[in-house]
Design a protein around this motif. Structure first.
Motif, PDB file in Angstrom:
ATOM      1  N   LEU A 310       1.813  -5.951  18.754  1.00 10.25           N
ATOM      2  CA  LEU A 310       1.911  -6.137  17.310  1.00 10.25           C
ATOM      3  C   LEU A 310       0.544  -5.906  16.678  1.00 10.25           C
ATOM      4  CD1 LEU A 310       3.961  -7.101  15.104  1.00 10.25           C
ATOM      5  CD2 LEU A 310       2.969  -9.369  15.379  1.00 10.25           C
ATOM      6  N   HIS A 311       0.461  -4.950  15.765  1.00  7.61           N
ATOM      7  CA  HIS A 311      -0.791  -4.635  15.103  1.00  7.61           C
ATOM      8  C   HIS A 311      -0.613  -4.729  13.593  1.00  7.61           C
ATOM      9  CE1 HIS A 311      -2.775  -3.562  18.765  1.00  7.61           C
ATOM     10  NE2 HIS A 311      -1.953  -2.559  19.032  1.00  7.61           N
ATOM     11  N   ALA A 312      -1.712  -5.035  12.929  1.00  3.94           N
ATOM     12  CA  ALA A 312      -1.676  -5.200  11.480  1.00  3.94           C
ATOM     13  C   ALA A 312      -1.492  -3.862  10.775  1.00  3.94           C
ATOM     14  CB  ALA A 312      -2.968  -5.865  11.008  1.00  3.94           C
ATOM     15  N   ARG A 313      -0.779  -3.901   9.659  1.00  6.04           N
ATOM     16  CA  ARG A 313      -0.685  -2.760   8.756  1.00  6.04           C
ATOM     17  C   ARG A 313      -0.774  -3.301   7.334  1.00  6.04           C
ATOM     18  NH1 ARG A 313       1.286   2.592   9.218  1.00  6.04           N
ATOM     19  NH2 ARG A 313       1.315   3.563   7.154  1.00  6.04           N
ATOM     20  N   VAL A 314      -1.709  -2.766   6.568  1.00  7.30           N
ATOM     21  CA  VAL A 314      -1.896  -3.216   5.196  1.00  7.30           C
ATOM     22  C   VAL A 314      -0.845  -2.569   4.297  1.00  7.30           C
ATOM     23  CG1 VAL A 314      -3.432  -3.127   3.192  1.00  7.30           C
ATOM     24  CG2 VAL A 314      -4.359  -3.655   5.460  1.00  7.30           C
ATOM     25  N   VAL A 315      -0.234  -3.372   3.442  1.00  6.92           N
ATOM     26  CA  VAL A 315       0.679  -2.878   2.409  1.00  6.92           C
ATOM     27  C   VAL A 315       0.049  -3.258   1.069  1.00  6.92           C
ATOM     28  CG1 VAL A 315       2.994  -2.971   1.429  1.00  6.92           C
ATOM     29  CG2 VAL A 315       2.680  -3.193   3.901  1.00  6.92           C
ATOM     30  N   LEU A 316      -0.383  -2.259   0.322  1.00  7.00           N
ATOM     31  CA  LEU A 316      -1.072  -2.485  -0.945  1.00  7.00           C
ATOM     32  C   LEU A 316      -0.104  -2.267  -2.099  1.00  7.00           C
ATOM     33  CD1 LEU A 316      -3.604  -3.027  -2.609  1.00  7.00           C
ATOM     34  CD2 LEU A 316      -4.233  -0.618  -2.324  1.00  7.00           C
ATOM     35  N   LEU A 317       0.167  -3.338  -2.830  1.00  9.91           N
ATOM     36  CA  LEU A 317       1.012  -3.273  -4.023  1.00  9.91           C
ATOM     37  C   LEU A 317       0.108  -3.364  -5.241  1.00  9.91           C
ATOM     38  CD1 LEU A 317       3.895  -5.752  -3.019  1.00  9.91           C
ATOM     39  CD2 LEU A 317       3.695  -3.325  -2.502  1.00  9.91           C
ATOM     40  N   ARG A 318       0.146  -2.351  -6.097  1.00  6.70           N
ATOM     41  CA  ARG A 318      -0.781  -2.297  -7.227  1.00  6.70           C
ATOM     42  C   ARG A 318      -0.027  -2.213  -8.545  1.00  6.70           C
ATOM     43  NH1 ARG A 318      -4.609   2.326  -7.304  1.00  6.70           N
ATOM     44  NH2 ARG A 318      -5.830   0.895  -8.609  1.00  6.70           N
ATOM     45  N   ASP A 319      -0.598  -2.876  -9.555  1.00  3.36           N
ATOM     46  CA  ASP A 319      -0.048  -2.763 -10.901  1.00  3.36           C
ATOM     47  C   ASP A 319      -1.125  -3.061 -11.920  1.00  3.36           C
ATOM     48  OD1 ASP A 319       1.769  -2.483 -13.018  1.00  3.36           O
ATOM     49  OD2 ASP A 319       2.204  -4.627 -13.017  1.00  3.36           O
ATOM     50  N   ARG A 320      -1.633  -2.058 -12.572  1.00  3.68           N
ATOM     51  CA  ARG A 320      -2.574  -2.173 -13.690  1.00  3.68           C
ATOM     52  C   ARG A 320      -3.609  -3.284 -13.521  1.00  3.68           C
ATOM     53  NH1 ARG A 320       1.571  -2.562 -18.573  1.00  3.68           N
ATOM     54  NH2 ARG A 320       2.290  -4.192 -17.171  1.00  3.68           N
ATOM     55  N   PRO A 321      -4.674  -3.024 -12.775  1.00  5.69           N
ATOM     56  CA  PRO A 321      -5.717  -4.043 -12.583  1.00  5.69           C
ATOM     57  C   PRO A 321      -6.301  -4.509 -13.912  1.00  5.69           C
ATOM     58  CG  PRO A 321      -6.030  -2.179 -11.100  1.00  5.69           C
ATOM     59  CD  PRO A 321      -4.948  -1.787 -12.065  1.00  5.69           C
ATOM     60  N   ILE A 322      -6.683  -5.777 -13.967  1.00  9.86           N
ATOM     61  CA  ILE A 322      -7.237  -6.360 -15.188  1.00  9.86           C
ATOM     62  C   ILE A 322      -8.549  -5.671 -15.551  1.00  9.86           C
ATOM     63  CG2 ILE A 322      -8.137  -8.482 -16.218  1.00  9.86           C
ATOM     64  CD1 ILE A 322      -6.253 -10.033 -14.406  1.00  9.86           C
ATOM     65  N   GLU A 348       5.902   3.228 -11.572  1.00  5.68           N
ATOM     66  CA  GLU A 348       5.774   4.152 -12.697  1.00  5.68           C
ATOM     67  C   GLU A 348       5.371   3.362 -13.942  1.00  5.68           C
ATOM     68  OE1 GLU A 348       6.118   7.439 -12.582  1.00  5.68           O
ATOM     69  OE2 GLU A 348       6.536   7.359 -10.423  1.00  5.68           O
ATOM     70  N   PRO A 349       4.741   4.014 -14.928  1.00  8.46           N
ATOM     71  CA  PRO A 349       4.335   3.290 -16.141  1.00  8.46           C
ATOM     72  C   PRO A 349       5.519   2.635 -16.839  1.00  8.46           C
ATOM     73  CG  PRO A 349       3.302   5.456 -16.051  1.00  8.46           C
ATOM     74  CD  PRO A 349       4.328   5.424 -14.950  1.00  8.46           C
ATOM     75  N   GLY A 350       5.246   1.530 -17.488  1.00  8.75           N
ATOM     76  CA  GLY A 350       6.281   0.805 -18.216  1.00  8.75           C
ATOM     77  C   GLY A 350       5.790  -0.569 -18.602  1.00  8.75           C
ATOM     78  N   ALA A 351       6.658  -1.337 -19.238  1.00  7.77           N
ATOM     79  CA  ALA A 351       6.324  -2.708 -19.605  1.00  7.77           C
ATOM     80  C   ALA A 351       6.195  -3.574 -18.356  1.00  7.77           C
ATOM     81  CB  ALA A 351       7.393  -3.272 -20.543  1.00  7.77           C
TER      82      ALA A 351
END
Length: 376
Positions: A310-322, A348-351
């Motif tokens: 078992l090895h680590a895998r990064v999952v990066l979730l991004r949404d409009r950084p402050i 995708e862009p949106g509210a």
């Protein structure tokens, strides 16, 4: 072990989906519309609050209620008055859980009860205690359950939970099932919009449903893995420990929801943290025995009969950084410096509600595909 061939076999996926998880993910948009209609029919849109409540207390069992409280608190913004009431008890069974009101709770506070069950005696007792304290009570739960009578006795507002016919045969719905979250969350969004705590007017909720429909088209079982972001993520997480990093206000609850869904639906552990603090919090984790390059034994040994490491895998979730600032480059550098692969999702862009819904929908599909392909 993950059977990756199953991911591109829609009929086999459907056959293995005994809990209706794929259908629940695909019908998320429809569930939002049904839940919004139930809220309107219950009179949420006609409410005329005297003002914002001092505190919004949320109670309910399982990951769905926890995620709903997390999402509502995030959407309400800094200084949010949303407080989750954690249950106590000796077992996770409906009859063993109890919820207690804070000592200061009173007539200027709002109690929200969200449950896919409705038979929990502890929630009925909570509604009665809230009535005695003068709290306003609102509940979202299946119709015909004991909680319905308790809320009626507390002169509260009851909103029927939007359920699908195939769910009625389930003895116990998974709290992390995609349809459960949206069925509980949508009426609460409409209610808190009326109180002025957050902005979720009917047209915004409809856009959320539309975005969920779009994700269902992109991530459905008939779409091949190479062009399906949810199947791709599920395949990438094979034999991996997901290290979920989030950036942006909305991505935080989406990442925590993903970790909860992985644990409950597919039996996969995951760790989650927000950037930039995640870089310090998980640096040692990526440098330890879970790093992709870590192999303490002889490289040339025979591994045929061994379970994959078992090895680590990064999952990066991004949404409009402050403020436009982003720690994503530093996150990539840290992961790659330890030979740790990284997966990235950005809506995708949106509210804010739409982008949040997209991140949750894609990761929900990924958790479901992992569960089905691994036989969970």
């Amino acid at each position: 072990m993950l059977d990756e061939s199953l991911l591109d076999a829609p009929e086999a996926l459907a056959e293995s989906d005994r809990r209706g998880l794929l259908r629940g993910a695909a019908e998320a948009g429809a569930r939002v519309r049904t839940a919004a209609r139930h809220a309107a029919e219950a009179g949420v849109g006609d409410l005329k609050p005297d003002g914002r409540p001092r505190a919004v207390l949320i109670a309910g069992p399982g990951a769905a209620a926890t995620c709903a409280a997390d999402l509502l608190g995030t959407l309400a913004g800094p200084g949010s008055p949303v407080i989750r009431l954690a249950p106590t008890g000796v077992a996770p069974a409906a009859g063993a859980l109890r919820w207690e009101l804070p000592g200061w709770a009173g007539s200027v506070d709002l109690l929200l009860i969200a449950t896919p069950d409705g038979t929990e005696p502890g929630l009925s007792l909570l509604a009665e205690a809230a009535y005695r304290r003068g709290c306003t009570v609102v509940a979202v739960a299946p119709v015909g359950t004991p909680l319905t009578e308790a809320v009626d006795g507390a002169h509260g507002l009851f909103v029927p939970m939007a359920t699908a016919p195939y769910e009625l045969d389930e003895e116990e719905l998974a709290a992390s099932a995609p349809g459960v979250l949206w069925a509980l969350l949508t009426p609460l969004l409409a209610l808190l919009d009326r109180t002025g705590l957050l902005s979720a007017p009917p047209d915004a909720v409809e856009k959320v449903a539309d975005r969920l429909d779009q994700i269902a088209e992109r991530c459905g079982p008939a779409i091949a893995t190479y062009s399906n972001p949810a199947k791709t993520l599920a395949a990438e997480l094979t034999d991996s420990l997901p290290v979920v990093w989030t950036e942006g206000v909305s991505a935080g609850p989406a990442g925590r929801r993903f970790a909860a869904a992985l644990a409950e639906l597919s039996g996969r552990p995951a760790v989650v943290a927000e950037l930039p603090e995640a870089l310090a919090a998980h640096s040692a984790l990526l440098a330890g025995p879970l790093a992709a390059s870590a192999d303490p034994d002889d490289f040339f040994r025979d591994r045929v009969d061994e379970a994959p490491a078992l090895h680590a895998r990064v999952v990066l979730l991004r949404d409009r950084p402050i403020g436009g600032l982003t720690a994503a480059p530093a996150a990539r550098d840290l992961a790659l410096s330890h030979d740790t692969p990284i997966s990235e999702l950005e809506p995708e862009p949106g509210a804010e509600l739409e982008t949040l819904a997209e991140l949750i929908a894609i990761t929900d599909f990924a958790a479901v595909y992992l569960a089905l392909a691994s036989g969970a």
